[in-house]
Design a protein around this motif. Sequence first.
Motif, PDB file in Angstrom:
ATOM      1  N   LYS A 160      -4.059  -1.829 -10.438  1.00  0.00           N
ATOM      2  CA  LYS A 160      -3.914  -2.750 -11.575  1.00  0.00           C
ATOM      3  C   LYS A 160      -2.845  -3.794 -11.296  1.00  0.00           C
ATOM      4  O   LYS A 160      -3.051  -4.985 -11.519  1.00  0.00           O
ATOM      5  CB  LYS A 160      -3.561  -1.986 -12.851  1.00  0.00           C
ATOM      6  CG  LYS A 160      -4.712  -1.270 -13.480  1.00  0.00           C
ATOM      7  CD  LYS A 160      -4.264  -0.639 -14.787  1.00  0.00           C
ATOM      8  CE  LYS A 160      -5.411   0.068 -15.458  1.00  0.00           C
ATOM      9  NZ  LYS A 160      -5.012   0.656 -16.738  1.00  0.00           N
ATOM     10  N   ALA A 161      -1.705  -3.345 -10.825  1.00  0.00           N
ATOM     11  CA  ALA A 161      -0.606  -4.272 -10.535  1.00  0.00           C
ATOM     12  C   ALA A 161      -0.985  -5.212  -9.390  1.00  0.00           C
ATOM     13  O   ALA A 161      -0.692  -6.408  -9.432  1.00  0.00           O
ATOM     14  CB  ALA A 161       0.667  -3.508 -10.192  1.00  0.00           C
ATOM     15  N   LEU A 162      -1.657  -4.672  -8.376  1.00  0.00           N
ATOM     16  CA  LEU A 162      -2.078  -5.499  -7.242  1.00  0.00           C
ATOM     17  C   LEU A 162      -3.085  -6.552  -7.697  1.00  0.00           C
ATOM     18  O   LEU A 162      -2.970  -7.727  -7.345  1.00  0.00           O
ATOM     19  CB  LEU A 162      -2.678  -4.625  -6.136  1.00  0.00           C
ATOM     20  CG  LEU A 162      -3.184  -5.365  -4.896  1.00  0.00           C
ATOM     21  CD1 LEU A 162      -2.070  -6.170  -4.228  1.00  0.00           C
ATOM     22  CD2 LEU A 162      -3.795  -4.372  -3.918  1.00  0.00           C
ATOM     23  N   SER A 163      -4.072  -6.138  -8.497  1.00  0.00           N
ATOM     24  CA  SER A 163      -5.065  -7.089  -9.017  1.00  0.00           C
ATOM     25  C   SER A 163      -4.404  -8.189  -9.827  1.00  0.00           C
ATOM     26  O   SER A 163      -4.712  -9.373  -9.657  1.00  0.00           O
ATOM     27  CB  SER A 163      -6.091  -6.370  -9.899  1.00  0.00           C
ATOM     28  OG  SER A 163      -6.809  -5.434  -9.148  1.00  0.00           O
ATOM     29  N   ALA A 164      -3.495  -7.810 -10.718  1.00  0.00           N
ATOM     30  CA  ALA A 164      -2.803  -8.805 -11.546  1.00  0.00           C
ATOM     31  C   ALA A 164      -1.986  -9.764 -10.690  1.00  0.00           C
ATOM     32  O   ALA A 164      -1.970 -10.980 -10.935  1.00  0.00           O
ATOM     33  CB  ALA A 164      -1.912  -8.109 -12.571  1.00  0.00           C
ATOM     34  N   ALA A 165      -1.313  -9.230  -9.678  1.00  0.00           N
ATOM     35  CA  ALA A 165      -0.499 -10.081  -8.803  1.00  0.00           C
ATOM     36  C   ALA A 165      -1.378 -11.039  -8.001  1.00  0.00           C
ATOM     37  O   ALA A 165      -1.014 -12.199  -7.796  1.00  0.00           O
ATOM     38  CB  ALA A 165       0.346  -9.216  -7.869  1.00  0.00           C
ATOM     39  N   ILE A 166      -2.524 -10.567  -7.545  1.00  0.00           N
ATOM     40  CA  ILE A 166      -3.443 -11.436  -6.800  1.00  0.00           C
ATOM     41  C   ILE A 166      -3.937 -12.568  -7.700  1.00  0.00           C
ATOM     42  O   ILE A 166      -3.910 -13.740  -7.317  1.00  0.00           O
ATOM     43  CB  ILE A 166      -4.630 -10.635  -6.220  1.00  0.00           C
ATOM     44  CG1 ILE A 166      -4.137  -9.732  -5.085  1.00  0.00           C
ATOM     45  CG2 ILE A 166      -5.731 -11.572  -5.729  1.00  0.00           C
ATOM     46  CD1 ILE A 166      -5.174  -8.729  -4.592  1.00  0.00           C
ATOM     47  N   VAL A 167      -4.377 -12.229  -8.904  1.00  0.00           N
ATOM     48  CA  VAL A 167      -4.875 -13.252  -9.831  1.00  0.00           C
ATOM     49  C   VAL A 167      -3.782 -14.265 -10.140  1.00  0.00           C
ATOM     50  O   VAL A 167      -4.014 -15.479 -10.114  1.00  0.00           O
ATOM     51  CB  VAL A 167      -5.422 -12.601 -11.122  1.00  0.00           C
ATOM     52  CG1 VAL A 167      -5.689 -13.651 -12.186  1.00  0.00           C
ATOM     53  CG2 VAL A 167      -6.680 -11.807 -10.821  1.00  0.00           C
ATOM     54  N   GLN A 168      -2.580 -13.785 -10.420  1.00  0.00           N
ATOM     55  CA  GLN A 168      -1.459 -14.678 -10.735  1.00  0.00           C
ATOM     56  C   GLN A 168      -1.159 -15.598  -9.549  1.00  0.00           C
ATOM     57  O   GLN A 168      -0.930 -16.801  -9.730  1.00  0.00           O
ATOM     58  CB  GLN A 168      -0.220 -13.845 -11.080  1.00  0.00           C
ATOM     59  CG  GLN A 168       1.012 -14.666 -11.346  1.00  0.00           C
ATOM     60  CD  GLN A 168       2.253 -13.787 -11.568  1.00  0.00           C
ATOM     61  OE1 GLN A 168       2.222 -12.580 -11.358  1.00  0.00           O
ATOM     62  NE2 GLN A 168       3.328 -14.411 -11.994  1.00  0.00           N
ATOM     63  N   LEU A 215       0.804  -1.218   0.000  1.00  0.00           N
ATOM     64  CA  LEU A 215       0.000   0.000   0.000  1.00  0.00           C
ATOM     65  C   LEU A 215       0.841   1.274   0.000  1.00  0.00           C
ATOM     66  O   LEU A 215       0.296   2.361  -0.171  1.00  0.00           O
ATOM     67  CB  LEU A 215      -0.942  -0.014   1.208  1.00  0.00           C
ATOM     68  CG  LEU A 215      -1.874  -1.226   1.274  1.00  0.00           C
ATOM     69  CD1 LEU A 215      -2.691  -1.202   2.552  1.00  0.00           C
ATOM     70  CD2 LEU A 215      -2.765  -1.292   0.057  1.00  0.00           C
ATOM     71  N   ARG A 216       2.137   1.167   0.150  1.00  0.00           N
ATOM     72  CA  ARG A 216       3.009   2.350   0.126  1.00  0.00           C
ATOM     73  C   ARG A 216       3.040   3.001  -1.253  1.00  0.00           C
ATOM     74  O   ARG A 216       3.226   4.199  -1.363  1.00  0.00           O
ATOM     75  CB  ARG A 216       4.423   1.978   0.566  1.00  0.00           C
ATOM     76  CG  ARG A 216       4.496   1.623   2.027  1.00  0.00           C
ATOM     77  CD  ARG A 216       5.900   1.312   2.446  1.00  0.00           C
ATOM     78  NE  ARG A 216       5.898   0.804   3.818  1.00  0.00           N
ATOM     79  CZ  ARG A 216       6.878   0.131   4.354  1.00  0.00           C
ATOM     80  NH1 ARG A 216       7.971  -0.140   3.647  1.00  0.00           N
ATOM     81  NH2 ARG A 216       6.811  -0.275   5.591  1.00  0.00           N
ATOM     82  N   GLN A 217       2.922   2.193  -2.280  1.00  0.00           N
ATOM     83  CA  GLN A 217       2.881   2.698  -3.640  1.00  0.00           C
ATOM     84  C   GLN A 217       1.644   2.081  -4.311  1.00  0.00           C
ATOM     85  O   GLN A 217       1.769   1.108  -5.054  1.00  0.00           O
ATOM     86  CB  GLN A 217       4.147   2.335  -4.404  1.00  0.00           C
ATOM     87  CG  GLN A 217       5.383   2.979  -3.828  1.00  0.00           C
ATOM     88  CD  GLN A 217       6.642   2.565  -4.582  1.00  0.00           C
ATOM     89  OE1 GLN A 217       6.632   1.610  -5.346  1.00  0.00           O
ATOM     90  NE2 GLN A 217       7.701   3.290  -4.358  1.00  0.00           N
ATOM     91  N   PRO A 218       0.475   2.649  -4.030  1.00  0.00           N
ATOM     92  CA  PRO A 218      -0.760   2.039  -4.525  1.00  0.00           C
ATOM     93  C   PRO A 218      -0.819   1.979  -6.049  1.00  0.00           C
ATOM     94  O   PRO A 218      -0.565   2.961  -6.730  1.00  0.00           O
ATOM     95  CB  PRO A 218      -1.868   2.934  -3.980  1.00  0.00           C
ATOM     96  CG  PRO A 218      -1.231   4.086  -3.314  1.00  0.00           C
ATOM     97  CD  PRO A 218       0.231   3.883  -3.295  1.00  0.00           C
TER      98      PRO A 218
END
Length: 135
Positions: free
Chosen positions: A74-82, A68-71
């Motif tokens: 898109k990147a978070l969603s992609a990383a979660i899905v992966q 969350l330091r660098q919100p």
Amino acid sequence: MADVPGRPDWGLLRGMVTDLQKATRSLPELQQRMLSLSGTAWSPDGMIKAVVGPRGHLLELDIDPRVLRQPNSKALSAAIVQTVRAAVEEVGKQSQELLSGSLPGDLMSLGDTDMKTFVGSHDADVRVRAEDRDE
């Protein structure tokens, strides 16, 4: 009695039936073992951990607060899905190994069927709506 072309090999057939009977007797235990499986995966950066159940349903999702330091949704969603997909693959491998070790080889090779068909597949397919993204 010698094998006759065009006639079934009764000894082989009896052996297959015996193997199948053993396998069906152990099905309740196999089902319990299958239902207790889980798959765990970490994102490449180690910031996300996903744990899925035997059918690929998400049981646990841990996200390191440093993300969350660098919100970047898109990147978070992609990383979660992966990461969730990697956990689903892991539990799929475990299921395959358990079934391979528990069912007769003849039965496993009959249709060369993907184990997702046998066990049931509920692939986690997470989509992020455009209005939910931070851009």
